[in-house]
Enzyme design. Structure first.
Site, short mmCIF file in Angstrom:
data_model
loop_
_atom_site.label_atom_id
_atom_site.label_comp_id
_atom_site.label_asym_id
_atom_site.label_seq_id
_atom_site.Cartn_x
_atom_site.Cartn_y
_atom_site.Cartn_z
N LYS A 181 0.84 -1.20 0.00
CA LYS A 181 0.00 0.00 0.00
C LYS A 181 0.87 1.25 0.00
CE LYS A 181 -2.74 2.80 3.11
NZ LYS A 181 -3.34 2.93 4.45
N ASP A 199 -5.85 -0.06 -0.26
CA ASP A 199 -6.00 -0.10 1.19
C ASP A 199 -7.32 -0.78 1.51
OD1 ASP A 199 -7.94 1.73 0.53
OD2 ASP A 199 -7.15 3.34 1.79
#
Length: 230
Positions: free
Chosen positions: A138, A156
């Site tokens: 991420k 995410d």
């Protein structure tokens, strides 16, 4: 009781209208507060600031990161300046973000590696970013997209949840979602999907009881796993 003949024919299920959905989100989501890292990227923040702020934001709300990151940057906004601080000083500056002690240690180690291996610059290659302490997929992808404007798919929990809720993917975790999106998401949406879906997820498509009545793309959503909505 619903008769078998009344059940929808699976063959009639239409493909997910991705282009329409993304165009609608692009038109409507700017009316809401934008994710902090995207704001920073739009304001021309350096890749180092993007990297540090993204690490600080992990398990931490944007409202807190927006206070803590500038406090740290006022003292140290380059690898050399940050490494000149002791771990205790960094810890004090970034308190009370989640896991602040671990993050302080990682930020100093990252600064050391950047100075020793990359002439003090943040690398713009995914594998090199992933090799840095405390940097997961991420964070690495967000640095590429927000810090460098390069292709990447930052997944995410919002992106993972919403893509599954739409029925666009069927995956069990964000990393798996990223791999599926890399295979099937047109590259024209790689840079924008995180910003749009995080905004949607923070304001409308909430984890529990999403505000489906306010959602501009509700008609396209399969609402997978949604048991209660508003």
């Amino acid at each position: 009781m619903t008769k078998k003949a009344d059940l929808p024919d699976p063959a009639e299920h239409q493909p997910f209208p991705l282009d329409t959905v993304m165009a609608t989100l692009a038109a409507t989501m700017p009316h809401y507060a934008q994710p902090l890292i995207d704001q920073m990227g739009g304001e021309g923040a350096t890749p180092f600031r993007i990297l540090v702020a993204t690490i600080l934001s992990l398990r931490t709300k944007d409202t807190l990161t927006a206070v803590v990151a500038p406090r740290l940057f006022a003292v140290a906004d380059t690898p050399a300046a940050l490494l000149n601080l002791s771990e205790a000083q960094v810890t004090e500056l970034i308190f009370p973000v989640g896991f602040y002690r671990n993050k302080a240690r990682s930020l100093r180690e990252i600064s050391r590696i950047l100075l020793e291996q990359y002439d003090g610059k943040v690398p713009n290659e995914l594998d090199q970013l992933l090799a840095l302490p405390g940097v997961g997929r991420k964070t690495a992808n967000l640095v590429l997209t927000a810090g460098f404007g390069l292709p990447g798919i930052c997944v995410d929990i919002h992106v993972h949840r919403i893509c599954n809720r739409w029925g666009y993917v069927r995956t069990r975790n964000p990393d798996a979602t990223e791999m599926v999106l890399r295979a099937q998401l047109p590259d024209t949406y790689w840079l924008s999907i995180n910003r749009l879906l995080v905004t949607l997820g923070q304001h409308i498509c909430l984890p529990i009881a999403p505000k489906c009545s306010l959602c501009p793309i509700a008609a396209a959503c399969d609402r997978v796993g949604v048991t209660r909505s508003r």
